[in-house]
Design an enzyme around this catalytic site. Structure first.
Site, PDB file in Angstrom:
ATOM      1  NE  ARG A 231      -4.407  -1.347   0.396  1.00 24.35           N
ATOM      2  CZ  ARG A 231      -4.709  -2.210  -0.474  1.00 24.35           C
ATOM      3  NH1 ARG A 231      -3.992  -2.467  -1.528  1.00 24.35           N
ATOM      4  NH2 ARG A 231      -5.874  -2.870  -0.276  1.00 24.35           N
ATOM      5  CD  GLU A 260      -3.176   3.390  -5.176  1.00 24.31           C
ATOM      6  OE1 GLU A 260      -2.111   3.098  -4.598  1.00 24.31           O
ATOM      7  OE2 GLU A 260      -4.257   2.616  -5.418  1.00 24.31           O
ATOM      8  CG  HIS A 279      -4.187  -0.523  -6.623  1.00 27.08           C
ATOM      9  ND1 HIS A 279      -4.298   0.023  -5.076  1.00 27.08           N
ATOM     10  CD2 HIS A 279      -4.191  -1.923  -6.117  1.00 27.08           C
ATOM     11  CE1 HIS A 279      -4.583  -0.928  -4.202  1.00 27.08           C
ATOM     12  NE2 HIS A 279      -4.605  -1.987  -4.839  1.00 27.08           N
TER      13      HIS A 279
HETATM   14  C1  DGY Z   1      -6.539  -5.957  -2.508  1.00 29.11           C
HETATM   15  O1  DGY Z   1      -6.988  -7.046  -2.535  1.00 29.11           O
HETATM   16  O2  DGY Z   1      -6.059  -5.469  -1.362  1.00 29.11           O
HETATM   17  C2  DGY Z   1      -6.149  -5.111  -3.954  1.00 29.11           C
HETATM   18  O3  DGY Z   1      -5.100  -4.029  -3.334  1.00 29.11           O
HETATM   19  C3  DGY Z   1      -7.419  -4.390  -4.038  1.00 29.11           C
HETATM   20  O4  DGY Z   1      -7.931  -3.853  -3.167  1.00 29.11           O
END
Ligand code: DGY
Length: 315
Positions: A231, A260, A279
């Site tokens: 993240r 983001e 992402h």
């Molecule tokens: C997750 O599964 O956490 C991906 O980043 C999509 O949200």
């Protein structure tokens, strides 16, 4: 029987199709006097909208938060637990796809795929020149994996097939990872010092927020690459920018950023020693299909007052 009211943020057609006619789906609306908040019994979080205690308190009938995705850092799971609202997610089904993307970013940055693509399309490519864009054989490079969970293990499995020596850092030592993939445990600092590629595959928690800042980046080899598949807030964006701009590490490959998306004029986006994706970790057809199914299974179970098949537990 009247349709069950739920709220979702921009739910895609395949998910709506799977829900069928039994639900009345409200678009995400947290404004004052929102009919959705007043009536909905369930929530599907699809694109990471924030669901916190105060929002839950404004949803008097809410029985379940079903998250499409495994990471639930946008949901206050402890606040949900305190209100007896179960939170579901989609673990497992996206591990392989996310690990594939980790390797894709690793290879893209090791072998100049993105700059090479632009060059190969441009006017300057008029003859084959063996002296340009020489990258790194990943089989000679050590990969350090931060977060040896389900996804980290899938990364280790793939990296092993590429003959990469493996280090890992985790909250706890993982003997299975050591045995199955030959990964050696290191403290975070030692992993950063010794790795040629550092892949962040950990969840975002209060312990991993800001885990990689200036001090940590300065521990990395000048020839190393940082890959963030976790993240955005795991890395301090301003520190990463300064370190990359100064050429203090070779490159970064990011699937996630903080914020983001980055503002379109963010200086990080101007750097040539950066590969970036929007992402895409779990963005593969079969994976996304299964995520949708699991999201709907969790929702249905929560609304029926049953145990969720894939429940998130607060620490
Ligand atoms: C997750 O599964 O956490 C991906 O980043 C999509 O949200």
């Amino acid at each position: 029987m009247s349709a069950i009211p739920i709220m979702g943020d921009g739910l895609p057609q395949p998910l709506l199709d799977l829900l069928g006619n039994g639900y009345r789906v409200y678009e995400w609306d947290t404004s004052e006097g929102s009919e959705a908040l007043a009536t909905c019994v369930g929530v599907i979080t699809y694109g990471h909208p924030r669901v916190d205690g105060p929002l839950m308190d404004r949803m008097p009938h809410m029985k379940i938060v079903s998250n499409h995705g495994v990471g639930v850092d946008h949901i206050d799971v402890a606040a949900a637990k305190a209100r007896n609202i179960p939170v579901g997610n989609t673990p497992g089904c996206l591990d392989a796809a996310t690990a594939d993307m980790t390797m894709a970013l690793l290879l893209a940055s090791a072998r100049n795929i993105v700059t090479g693509d632009a060059f190969a399309r441009g006017p300057e490519f008029v003859h084959y020149d063996p002296s340009i864009m020489i990258g790194h054989e990943v089989s000679t490079c050590t990969l350090g994996i931060v977060g040896m969970g389900r996804i980290g293990k899938q990364v280790a499995k793939r990296a092993r097939a590429f003959d990469m020596p493996l280090l890992y850092h985790n909250r706890k030592r993982d003997e299975a990872a050591e045995r199955d993939y030959g990964a050696q445990y290191r403290s975070l600092d030692d992993l950063l010092r010794e790795s040629d590629f550092v892949a962040l595959n950990c969840p975002l928690t209060k312990d991993t927020t800001g885990l990689i800042g200036k001090r940590e980046l300065e521990l990395m080899k000048p020839t190393a690459t940082l890959i963030n598949m976790a993240r955005g807030p795991v890395v301090v964006t301003s520190d990463l920018y300064e370190i990359l701009k100064a050429g203090r590490i070779r490159s970064a490959a990011l699937d996630v950023t903080d914020p983001e998306p980055l503002p379109r004029d963010h200086p990080l986006l101007k750097l040539s020693n950066l590969v970036i994706a929007p992402h895409l970790g779990s963005a593969a057809h079969k994976t996304r299909r299964r995520m949708i199914e699991m999201t709907v299974e969790n929702l249905a179970a929560g609304l029926a007052g049953q145990a969720l098949p894939y429940q998130v537990h607060s620490n």
